[in-house]
Structures are given as structure tokens and as C-alpha cells.
Design a protein around this motif. Structure first.
Motif, PDB file in Angstrom:
ATOM      1  N   GLN A 285      33.334  -0.802 -32.613  1.00 27.24           N
ATOM      2  CA  GLN A 285      33.423  -0.244 -31.261  1.00 27.24           C
ATOM      3  C   GLN A 285      32.789   1.136 -31.154  1.00 27.24           C
ATOM      4  O   GLN A 285      32.319   1.513 -30.086  1.00 27.24           O
ATOM      5  CB  GLN A 285      34.885  -0.111 -30.853  1.00 27.24           C
TER       6      GLN A 285
ATOM      7  N   GLU B 114      26.076  -6.867 -19.667  1.00 26.56           N
ATOM      8  CA  GLU B 114      27.510  -6.684 -19.880  1.00 26.56           C
ATOM      9  C   GLU B 114      27.758  -5.442 -20.738  1.00 26.56           C
ATOM     10  O   GLU B 114      27.061  -5.240 -21.742  1.00 26.56           O
ATOM     11  CB  GLU B 114      28.088  -7.916 -20.559  1.00 26.56           C
TER      12      GLU B 114
ATOM     13  N   TYR C  92      30.747  -2.938 -22.596  1.00 24.61           N
ATOM     14  CA  TYR C  92      32.116  -2.660 -23.032  1.00 24.61           C
ATOM     15  C   TYR C  92      32.129  -1.277 -23.651  1.00 24.61           C
ATOM     16  O   TYR C  92      31.359  -1.004 -24.568  1.00 24.61           O
ATOM     17  CB  TYR C  92      32.588  -3.664 -24.091  1.00 24.61           C
ATOM     18  N   SER C  93      32.993  -0.413 -23.136  1.00 24.10           N
ATOM     19  CA  SER C  93      33.120   0.902 -23.734  1.00 24.10           C
ATOM     20  C   SER C  93      34.606   1.247 -23.815  1.00 24.10           C
ATOM     21  O   SER C  93      35.459   0.417 -23.487  1.00 24.10           O
ATOM     22  CB  SER C  93      32.339   1.932 -22.913  1.00 24.10           C
TER      23      SER C  93
ATOM     24  N   PRO D  64      39.779   0.139 -23.219  1.00 30.29           N
ATOM     25  CA  PRO D  64      38.439  -0.255 -22.781  1.00 30.29           C
ATOM     26  C   PRO D  64      38.168  -0.060 -21.295  1.00 30.29           C
ATOM     27  O   PRO D  64      39.081  -0.103 -20.474  1.00 30.29           O
ATOM     28  CB  PRO D  64      38.383  -1.762 -23.092  1.00 30.29           C
TER      29      PRO D  64
ATOM     30  N   HIS E 151      35.082  -1.953 -18.864  1.00 28.44           N
ATOM     31  CA  HIS E 151      34.029  -2.942 -19.041  1.00 28.44           C
ATOM     32  C   HIS E 151      33.459  -3.347 -17.695  1.00 28.44           C
ATOM     33  O   HIS E 151      34.127  -3.229 -16.665  1.00 28.44           O
ATOM     34  CB  HIS E 151      34.549  -4.172 -19.804  1.00 28.44           C
TER      35      HIS E 151
END
Ligand code: GTP
Ligand code: ZN
Length: 201
Positions: free
Chosen positions: A53, A83, A85-86, A94, A96
């Protein structure tokens, strides 16, 4: 670089042991037994998950934008619905959604591989972030590495820290944009990009 997060000059290598130790402490802190069957491997799992991540902390935009082609194309290139995700840096949960990344090639008609734009988003998404900084970092990196005439980045995301806890507003979407070069200077270029992003063309 505008919008660049203040990171350690040289981020240290990823420290699995330290994370494992900390996660074990968190489990104890919430009143769990870190030695029970289901949790025994959890600190190591979390460390492995964090390595993935937060891999962006050890990457640069040059790692993503590896391929630059000369093409006879000077018009807008836009990859939409990437897409993303962070992890929000306030709660480490998250957020997203999707990123739309576009640019107008420079006079030499230099373009990059389409997948590289998605890789660039990941370099900055895989860090503790706020959405605004993520958006401007991608735009600034595109400008400095590819040297296009302009860049536009729009990110639409849902933040789990607003959904599963706190204010609890599922469905609330945050939209951020960063425009550079001709997208900033020319309303028509920006409008064209926005209509492509919104699917109105
Ligand atoms: N601007 C911005 N804010 C964010 C982002 N991610 C999370 N936040 C906000 O960061 C803020 C942190 O506020 P604090 O009051 O310090 O923390 P908190 O008490 O947990 O806040 P609540 O979430 O309102 O319960 C919250 O309002 C979050 O919604 C982001 O990407 N950008
Ligand atoms: Zn948050």
C-alpha cells in the motif's frame, strides 16, 4: 515542485519488524489478544500489506513514466476512469475512486504509454495522502517528466473515514482537479477535457 509533499529526503527502507511490533501494540491497545489463533499472523500480514500500500514512498515519477514515444500527435490524450486506491493520512483508512489523467503533447509530439499514466497515479496513491495533494502531484509530475503543453488530473473519490466512522456519510464524493499549462490557460481546452471526462461528447 508545486504540491509536492514534504517527505523525508531519503525515505528509509521499509521496516517490517517495526510495523509488526507496532501492530501487535495496537491489538493490545484495543483490548485484543495478539496471541490468539486468528491474530497471531496479523502483524506480519499487515506489514506485508503496508509494504504494498505504501510502495509509492520508495518510487519516483520516472519509475512510472519510463516510455516516451515520438508520435505525430499534438492533440489531447486522456485516460479516464483509472481506478485509484489510496490511504488518508489522517486516519490511515482507504479512500478510493477514479482518476482521469490527460495531457497535450509538446511540439515534438512526445507521448507516453497509456498504462504509464495509471502507473503514475499509483506512485502517488500508494502513500499516506490527502486527495488534493495526490491530484496536484500527479499533474506536476506529468509536467516535469513528459514536458507536455499541459496536464489535467481529476479525481473522484469516496473516503472511508467519512463513511464507516466519524460523520458517516456514505456516497459523499470528493472531486478534486489540477490543471497545468494550456488546460489552465485556455478555457476551451479545459472545457474539452471536462466534457470528455463527463462523457459528453
Ligand atoms: N481536505 C481533505 N480532508 C480529508 C481528506 N481525507 C480525510 N480528510 C479530513 O480530515 C479531517 C481530519 O479532521 P480532524 O478533526 O482532525 O479529525 P477527526 O476528529 O477524526 O474528524 P472527523 O472525521 O470529522 O471525525 C476530517 O475532516 C476528514 O474528513 C482529504 O483527502 N482531503
Ligand atoms: Zn481520513
Amino acid at each position: 515542485m508545486e504540491g509536492e509533499a514534504k517527505l523525508l529526503e531519503e525515505p528509509p527502507g521499509f521496516d517490517h519488524a517495526r510495523i509488526e511490533k507496532a501492530v501487535r501494540e495496537i491489538l493490545i491497545g484495543i483490548g485484543e489478544d495478539p496471541d490468539r489463533d486468528g491474530l497471531r499472523e496479523t502483524p506480519a500480514r499487515v506489514a506485508r500489506a503496508y509494504a504494498e500500500q505504501f510502495a509509492g514512498l520508495r518510487q519516483t515519477p520516472e519509475d512510472a513514466l519510463t516510455t516516451v514515444f515520438d508520435a505525430d500527435h499534438e492533440e489531447m490524450v486522456l485516460v479516464k476512469d483509472i481506478e485509484v486506491y489510496s490511504v488518508c493520512e489522517h486516519h490511515l483508512v482507504p479512500f478510493h475512486g477514479v482518476a482521469h489523467v490527460g495531457y497535450t503533447p509538446n511540439k515534438k509530439g512526445q507521448i507516453t504509454g497509456l498504462s504509464k499514466l495509471a502507473r503514475l497515479v499509483d506512485v502517488y496513491a500508494r502513500r499516506p495522502q490527502v486527495q488534493e495533494r495526490l491530484t496536484s502531484q500527479v499533474a506536476d509530475a506529468l509536467m516535469s517528466v513528459l514536458e507536455p503543453r499541459g496536464a489535467i488530473v481529476v479525481i473522484e473519490a469516496e473516503h472511508l473515514c467519512m463513511t464507516m466512522r466519524g460523520v458517516r456519510k456514505p456516497g459523499a464524493k470528493t472531486v478534486t482537479s489540477a490543471v497545468r499549462g494550456d488546460f489552465r490557460d485556455h478555457a476551451e481546452t479545459r472545457a474539452e477535457a471536462m466534457s470528455l471526462i463527463l462523457g459528453r461528447y
